[in-house]
Motif scaffolding. Structure first.
Motif, PDB file in Angstrom:
ATOM      1  N   VAL A 465       0.836  -1.200   0.000  1.00 28.95           N
ATOM      2  CA  VAL A 465       0.000   0.000   0.000  1.00 28.95           C
ATOM      3  C   VAL A 465       0.874   1.253   0.000  1.00 28.95           C
ATOM      4  N   LEU A 466       1.914   1.253   0.794  1.00 29.62           N
ATOM      5  CA  LEU A 466       2.811   2.415   0.833  1.00 29.62           C
ATOM      6  C   LEU A 466       3.508   2.606  -0.505  1.00 29.62           C
ATOM      7  N   ALA A 467       3.907   1.503  -1.148  1.00 30.55           N
ATOM      8  CA  ALA A 467       4.540   1.606  -2.464  1.00 30.55           C
ATOM      9  C   ALA A 467       3.573   2.200  -3.478  1.00 30.55           C
ATOM     10  N   ARG A 468       2.320   1.763  -3.427  1.00 34.95           N
ATOM     11  CA  ARG A 468       1.310   2.313  -4.342  1.00 34.95           C
ATOM     12  C   ARG A 468       1.041   3.788  -4.057  1.00 34.95           C
ATOM     13  N   SER A 469       1.292   4.207  -2.834  1.00 36.26           N
ATOM     14  CA  SER A 469       1.089   5.613  -2.454  1.00 36.26           C
ATOM     15  C   SER A 469       2.292   6.475  -2.806  1.00 36.26           C
ATOM     16  N   GLY A 470       3.291   5.892  -3.455  1.00 34.47           N
ATOM     17  CA  GLY A 470       4.491   6.643  -3.805  1.00 34.47           C
ATOM     18  C   GLY A 470       5.518   6.705  -2.701  1.00 34.47           C
ATOM     19  N   ARG A 471       5.353   5.890  -1.666  1.00 37.99           N
ATOM     20  CA  ARG A 471       6.283   5.890  -0.521  1.00 37.99           C
ATOM     21  C   ARG A 471       7.038   4.563  -0.511  1.00 37.99           C
ATOM     22  N   GLU A 472       7.763   4.320  -1.593  1.00 38.51           N
ATOM     23  CA  GLU A 472       8.409   3.017  -1.771  1.00 38.51           C
ATOM     24  C   GLU A 472       9.466   2.747  -0.714  1.00 38.51           C
ATOM     25  N   ASP A 473      10.217   3.767  -0.344  1.00 39.41           N
ATOM     26  CA  ASP A 473      11.264   3.547   0.660  1.00 39.41           C
ATOM     27  C   ASP A 473      10.653   3.112   1.993  1.00 39.41           C
ATOM     28  N   GLU A 474       9.546   3.764   2.376  1.00 38.67           N
ATOM     29  CA  GLU A 474       8.868   3.386   3.615  1.00 38.67           C
ATOM     30  C   GLU A 474       8.268   1.986   3.497  1.00 38.67           C
ATOM     31  N   GLY A 475       7.732   1.693   2.300  1.00 36.30           N
ATOM     32  CA  GLY A 475       7.177   0.355   2.067  1.00 36.30           C
ATOM     33  C   GLY A 475       8.230  -0.724   2.184  1.00 36.30           C
ATOM     34  N   SER A 476       9.447  -0.423   1.709  1.00 35.96           N
ATOM     35  CA  SER A 476      10.513  -1.428   1.750  1.00 35.96           C
ATOM     36  C   SER A 476      10.872  -1.801   3.188  1.00 35.96           C
ATOM     37  N   TYR A 477      10.698  -0.846   4.118  1.00 34.29           N
ATOM     38  CA  TYR A 477      10.950  -1.139   5.531  1.00 34.29           C
ATOM     39  C   TYR A 477      10.031  -2.260   6.010  1.00 34.29           C
ATOM     40  N   TRP A 478       8.745  -2.183   5.634  1.00 37.64           N
ATOM     41  CA  TRP A 478       7.794  -3.194   6.083  1.00 37.64           C
ATOM     42  C   TRP A 478       7.989  -4.515   5.341  1.00 37.64           C
ATOM     43  N   PHE A 479       8.406  -4.441   4.071  1.00 39.38           N
ATOM     44  CA  PHE A 479       8.765  -5.681   3.375  1.00 39.38           C
ATOM     45  C   PHE A 479       9.882  -6.398   4.131  1.00 39.38           C
ATOM     46  N   LEU A 480      10.885  -5.625   4.530  1.00 36.99           N
ATOM     47  CA  LEU A 480      12.021  -6.215   5.240  1.00 36.99           C
ATOM     48  C   LEU A 480      11.582  -6.773   6.587  1.00 36.99           C
ATOM     49  N   GLU A 481      10.724  -6.048   7.293  1.00 35.37           N
ATOM     50  CA  GLU A 481      10.216  -6.535   8.574  1.00 35.37           C
ATOM     51  C   GLU A 481       9.521  -7.887   8.407  1.00 35.37           C
ATOM     52  N   ALA A 482       8.622  -7.963   7.418  1.00 36.99           N
ATOM     53  CA  ALA A 482       7.888  -9.210   7.195  1.00 36.99           C
ATOM     54  C   ALA A 482       8.814 -10.308   6.686  1.00 36.99           C
ATOM     55  N   ALA A 483       9.748  -9.933   5.830  1.00 33.74           N
ATOM     56  CA  ALA A 483      10.671 -10.924   5.279  1.00 33.74           C
ATOM     57  C   ALA A 483      11.527 -11.543   6.373  1.00 33.74           C
ATOM     58  N   GLN A 484      11.975 -10.727   7.310  1.00 33.31           N
ATOM     59  CA  GLN A 484      12.810 -11.241   8.395  1.00 33.31           C
ATOM     60  C   GLN A 484      12.037 -12.190   9.311  1.00 33.31           C
ATOM     61  N   GLN A 485      10.711 -12.141   9.218  1.00 31.79           N
ATOM     62  CA  GLN A 485       9.887 -13.083   9.977  1.00 31.79           C
ATOM     63  C   GLN A 485       9.453 -14.271   9.117  1.00 31.79           C
ATOM     64  N   GLY A 486      10.073 -14.394   7.933  1.00 28.46           N
ATOM     65  CA  GLY A 486       9.858 -15.571   7.104  1.00 28.46           C
ATOM     66  C   GLY A 486       8.782 -15.450   6.052  1.00 28.46           C
ATOM     67  N   ASN A 487       8.220 -14.261   5.831  1.00 26.36           N
ATOM     68  CA  ASN A 487       7.164 -14.086   4.831  1.00 26.36           C
ATOM     69  C   ASN A 487       7.776 -14.070   3.425  1.00 26.36           C
ATOM     70  N   LYS A 488       7.493 -15.120   2.650  1.00 27.86           N
ATOM     71  CA  LYS A 488       8.103 -15.259   1.332  1.00 27.86           C
ATOM     72  C   LYS A 488       7.613 -14.196   0.353  1.00 27.86           C
ATOM     73  N   ASN A 489       6.337 -13.836   0.449  1.00 24.83           N
ATOM     74  CA  ASN A 489       5.830 -12.799  -0.439  1.00 24.83           C
ATOM     75  C   ASN A 489       6.544 -11.481  -0.191  1.00 24.83           C
ATOM     76  N   ALA A 490       6.809 -11.192   1.073  1.00 18.87           N
ATOM     77  CA  ALA A 490       7.528  -9.966   1.400  1.00 18.87           C
ATOM     78  C   ALA A 490       8.952 -10.014   0.846  1.00 18.87           C
ATOM     79  N   MET A 491       9.581 -11.190   0.891  1.00 17.86           N
ATOM     80  CA  MET A 491      10.918 -11.325   0.307  1.00 17.86           C
ATOM     81  C   MET A 491      10.884 -10.991  -1.181  1.00 17.86           C
ATOM     82  N   ARG A 492       9.861 -11.512  -1.871  1.00 11.87           N
ATOM     83  CA  ARG A 492       9.759 -11.265  -3.312  1.00 11.87           C
ATOM     84  C   ARG A 492       9.511  -9.789  -3.590  1.00 11.87           C
ATOM     85  N   ASN A 493       8.636  -9.169  -2.803  1.00 17.34           N
ATOM     86  CA  ASN A 493       8.331  -7.753  -3.023  1.00 17.34           C
ATOM     87  C   ASN A 493       9.514  -6.860  -2.699  1.00 17.34           C
ATOM     88  N   LEU A 494      10.249  -7.208  -1.644  1.00 20.77           N
ATOM     89  CA  LEU A 494      11.461  -6.452  -1.328  1.00 20.77           C
ATOM     90  C   LEU A 494      12.473  -6.626  -2.454  1.00 20.77           C
TER      91      LEU A 494
END
Length: 860
Positions: A465-494
């Motif tokens: 949602v943040l990436a779609r809002s033009g806040r990609e850098d902020e969105g990448s923070y949450w991708f990394l957070e989810a990815a570090q907890q094992g979320n594969k979709n977040a890994m792909r999006n990051l």
């Protein structure tokens, strides 16, 4: 001859394939009434378990031979005949396989549709092969564990009818299951096919982290079973055996075998359904039919709990009024309930009583309604009741059903109940609904709330949602957070975010950090990074490793790596395998590879397959290009417009080029300017070429200047041509040199032609030779011209033949050489092959041939 290319492109989702992945959790047993998120029976203490009365009788249970009534084992009762509710057993085709795998220490699971005969088939095989074995029928995972722990008999069958009942808390543990198998017990289970399908890894993308754990635990149970499938529809051999049965109920059912499964028919479902539909007639049971309709629709809305009579009484009026109300002469309410509850042939009823004045609709009815294609949208009052009148535990399923029916207001109300109770699934789904309607601010609010309530998966979706809002850098923070907890979709999006950045220095370290959490995903990301860095061999190594670990997502990117290296055969093979593994988007890439291999018909067929699957802008664009190349301009134009509507970045440019070829210059210019305004640098370059050719070099300069920041050397050549048009040959030379320095050898051809026009033939020839040796076919054209000028016709012919093989338009020059050699027929054939070419130099050769032919006739 100047060399200014038109800037056309072919799209492939290799670098732009949409890998944004929304996690959208759904209830696991959403069709069977088991809510794995919330179901709980409360743990009993060891003392309570030890004192349970049924434990005292565990070793005094009956053997299979002592059980003569299969109905108690989950077999649907049929109409009574000769004092029995159980029809004569008809041998099924699967019996032989089932008999073979049934042995001590095995777990056999029969899977099929409701009323396909699973329970009866399992019962008959077990009773036939192990008549002396004791049979235990636990009600849940706790009782299963008790059977294993407290029963001392080594000869036992544990009956697990409707296995999905044992896969939600308190569920069977793999430990107790393995202990049962080691003890020599025979485990026999049945399960509906749709329930087993819900355990497929294909559905994991839609589950929350907590749900995935439960589903995987359930899958671990079924993975230990020998799974045998039994069809609801009986085979011709089975029907023949049924026709020969001495049981009239079976004989009657065999007459409807083409419409219903025989076991299904015997279970009385069709007759009940027929009576329900017929009851609407005036003077019959319209109120009773309305009561049943209310119960069925609540079930369709996701209500698997018993329904209180007052709710049915309140809702049934909707259906009654819709059908005509008092004109139907409805019976009194008590009579209606009596009719709906009356068993059919002492077996099943339309409304099944549960307890305390609560009821449920007979399970067969909702499915029959769907098969008859008579199901309609549920009334809003039913949705409102489903949302508000039932327990919180069922709200998730109701929300999901409402969402699927596009009743988003009711879905939101159901999810709001969960969110208000602090359950993050509710907040998560509210975020998802908001994001789907592009209300990104509200979606952000709900996803943040879901995160505060403990949701991991919401972190990935918040990033999107943040990436779609033009806040990609902020969105990448949450991708990394989810990815570090094992979320594969977040890994792909990051990964997608990092690969788009100009500075990819941190991408490698981050991707490698995923190795311990999701090794195959990490290896695919490393492969994609290698592709972006043009390290294709390394990319192949990473992707092959991921593939060896069973991750078929690697196939698509393996195809990309192979295609980038020019290995089109291997690429097409990888894309084909990706398609077979379920990646439909690979169809476009597969078709594009076939096109490059010259297999145009096959390529066209696969482009069309992809367009039938989805509105794929890449496939529409590429098919339009192929049709334009093969002079099918009308359909090509239609597809270009279609791809424009779907958001293709390049379709306006390519359509403009096709329209220019068709002489529709005004439309072409308009499209090019629109495409340039949209930011397409190819259109800007083509506008430069257009303006230069119509004598507007200043405007051409303004357009080509906008393309130079891209760093593409082809645009340097166009800048050189513009400078020549501005009478600035020295500046033109600098731009041609710059193109050559960037490895673009067309710049050498243009610089050579500039030298040739200045009379510097030796310098021109050297540049042409260097360009030709580097694979630039147009240099062969110019070398051929120089050798003709030098009267070295053998060398001229050799270079022009090579140029022709490379696709250069040199037929008129080869015709000229043929005329000189007296081969007028060959010359005529060569010119006929370019009969539509109206260039002055071609017309000159035609005149030479005409003179030669007249001379030949005079001297004949």
């Amino acid at each position: 001859m100047e060399s200014g290319p038109e800037w056309e492109d072919s799209e492939s989702p290799a670098a732009t394939q949409n890998t944004d992945v929304h996690d959208h959790g759904t209830a696991f047993q959403q069709n069977h009434g088991i809510q794995i998120y919330y179901a709980s029976r409360g743990a009993r203490s060891p003392e309570e378990l030890a004192n349970a009365a049924h434990l005292l009788a565990l070793d005094r249970t009956l053997s299979l031979k002592d059980h003569e009534d299969p109905v108690s084992f989950g077999v649907h009762p049929a109409a009574t005949w000769s004092g029995s509710q159980c029809p004569e057993y008809v041998r099924r085709d699967i019996d032989e396989d089932l008999y073979a795998v049934l042995k001590p220490g095995t777990f056999v699971l029969l899977v099929g549709d409701p009323t396909s005969g699973k329970s009866r088939t399992a019962f008959e095989s077990a009773r036939s092969k192990f008549p002396d074995y004791l049979v235990f029928r636990p009600e849940d995972g706790l009782e299963f564990a008790e059977c294993v722990a407290f029963s001392r008999s080594s000869k036992k069958v544990i009956w697990l009818d409707e296995l999905d009942r044992f896969l939600s808390p308190p569920f069977i543990s793999t430990g107790s299951l393995d202990e049962a198998l080691r003890s020599g017990a025979i485990l026999i289970g049945t399960m509906r096919a749709d329930q087993l399908d819900l355990l497929s890894p294909r559905h994991e993308r839609g589950h929350s982290h907590e749900t995935k754990i439960l589903v995987r635990a359930a899958r671990a149970v079924t993975a230990r079973a020998h799974i045998l499938y039994i069809d609801r529809q009986w085979s011709p051999d089975e029907v023949t055996r049924a026709e020969r049965s001495k049981d009239p109920r079976v004989q009657d059912a065999s007459r409807y075998a083409s419409e219903y499964g025989i076991a299904e028919y015997l279970a009385a479902g069709p007759q009940l359904y027929l009576e329900w539909q017929n009851a609407w007639s005036p003077g019959l049971h319209p109120r009773g039919a309305a009561l049943v309709s209310a119960a069925v629709d609540l079930r369709r809305a996701g209500i698997n709990e018993p329904v209180a009579s007052e709710i049915l009484e309140r809702l049934h009026v909707i259906y009654l009024d819709e059908r005509g109300g008092t004109r139907l002469r409805p019976e009194p309410l008590l009579d209606a309930m009596y009719w709906a509850l009356e068993p059919l042939h002492a077996t099943s009823s339309l409304l099944v009583p549960v307890q305390d004045d609560t009821y449920r609709a007979y399970e067969y009815l909702a499915g029959a309604l769907a098969r008859d294609k008579k199901s309609r949208d549920l009334p809003d009052q039913v949705w409102a009741s489903a949302v508000n009148d039932f327990s919180l535990e069922i709200a998730h399923t109701v929300g999901h059903r409402a969402e699927k029916a596009t009743k988003f207001d009711f879905a939101s109300q159901a999810y709001e109940r969960l969110a208000a109770a602090g359950i993050h699934d509710g907040s998560f789904h509210l975020g998802y609904i908001a994001s789907e309607r592009d209300d990104l601010e509200e979606a952000e609010f709900w996803y943040r709330k879901a995160i505060s309530q403990g949701s991991t998966v919401a972190k990935n979706n918040l990033g999107l949602v943040l990436a779609r809002s033009g806040r990609e850098d902020e969105g990448s923070y949450w991708f990394l957070e989810a990815a570090q907890q094992g979320n594969k979709n977040a890994m792909r999006n990051l990964g997608k975010y990092l690969l788009k950045r100009a500075d990819r220095s941190e991408a490698r370290d981050i991707f490698l950090s995923f190795m311990d959490k999701a090794p195959s995903v990490a290896k695919i990301l490393m492969g994609r990074l290698s592709i972006v860095q043009a390290e294709y061999r390394e990319a192949e190594e990473w992707l092959q490793q991921a593939l060896s670990e069973g991750d078929d997502d690697a196939l698509f990117f393996l195809g990309v790596a192979q295609e980038e290296q020019g290995d089109l055969e291997s690429a097409s093979s990888s894309y084909r395998r990706a398609i077979a593994a379920g990646n439909e988007e690979a169809t476009n890439n597969f078709a594009s590879t076939l096109e490059r291999l010259g297999m145009l018909q096959e390529a066209e067929s696969h482009y069309r397959v992809r367009l039938n699957q989805a509105d794929d802008k890449y496939a529409a664009f590429n098919l339009a290009n192929l049709l334009a190349k093969t002079d099918r301009f009308d359909e090509a134009e239609e597809l270009y417009h279609r791809s424009i509507d779907m958001g293709s970045e390049y379709a306006k440019n390519n359509l403009a080029l096709m329209l220019r070829k068709l002489g529709r210059d005004e439309e072409s210019d308009k499209l090019l300017r629109e495409a340039a305004a949209d930011g397409d640098i190819r259109a800007m370059a083509n506008l430069s070429t257009r303006c230069r050719k119509i004598g507007k070099p200043r405007e051409a300069l303004s357009w080509i200047n906008k393309t130079l920041a891209s760093g593409k050397p082809g645009y340097y050549v166009e800048m050189g041509l513009v400078q020549e048009a501005l009478k600035e040959p020295n500046k033109a030379m600098l731009w041609y040199r710059r193109a050559m320095d960037a490895g673009y050898h067309r710049g050498g051809v243009n610089l050579g032609f500039l030298y040739e026009k200045q009379g510097k033939i030796k310098a021109a020839r050297k540049l042409y030779v260097e360009a030709a040796e580097s694979g630039e076919s147009h240099a062969l054209y110019h070398l051929g011209q120089l050798y003709i000028h030098d009267r070295d016709y053998d060398k001229a012919r050799r270079h022009l033949v090579e140029a022709s093989k490379a696709g250069e338009s040199v037929s008129h020059m080869l015709a000229y050489l043929a005329i000189r050699e007296g081969n007028l027929d060959e010359a005529r054939d060569l010119l006929n092959s370019v009969s539509q070419d109206q260039r002055p130099e071609v017309a000159t050769v035609r005149d030479i041939l005409k003179s030669a032919e007249e001379s030949a006739r005079r001297h004949a």
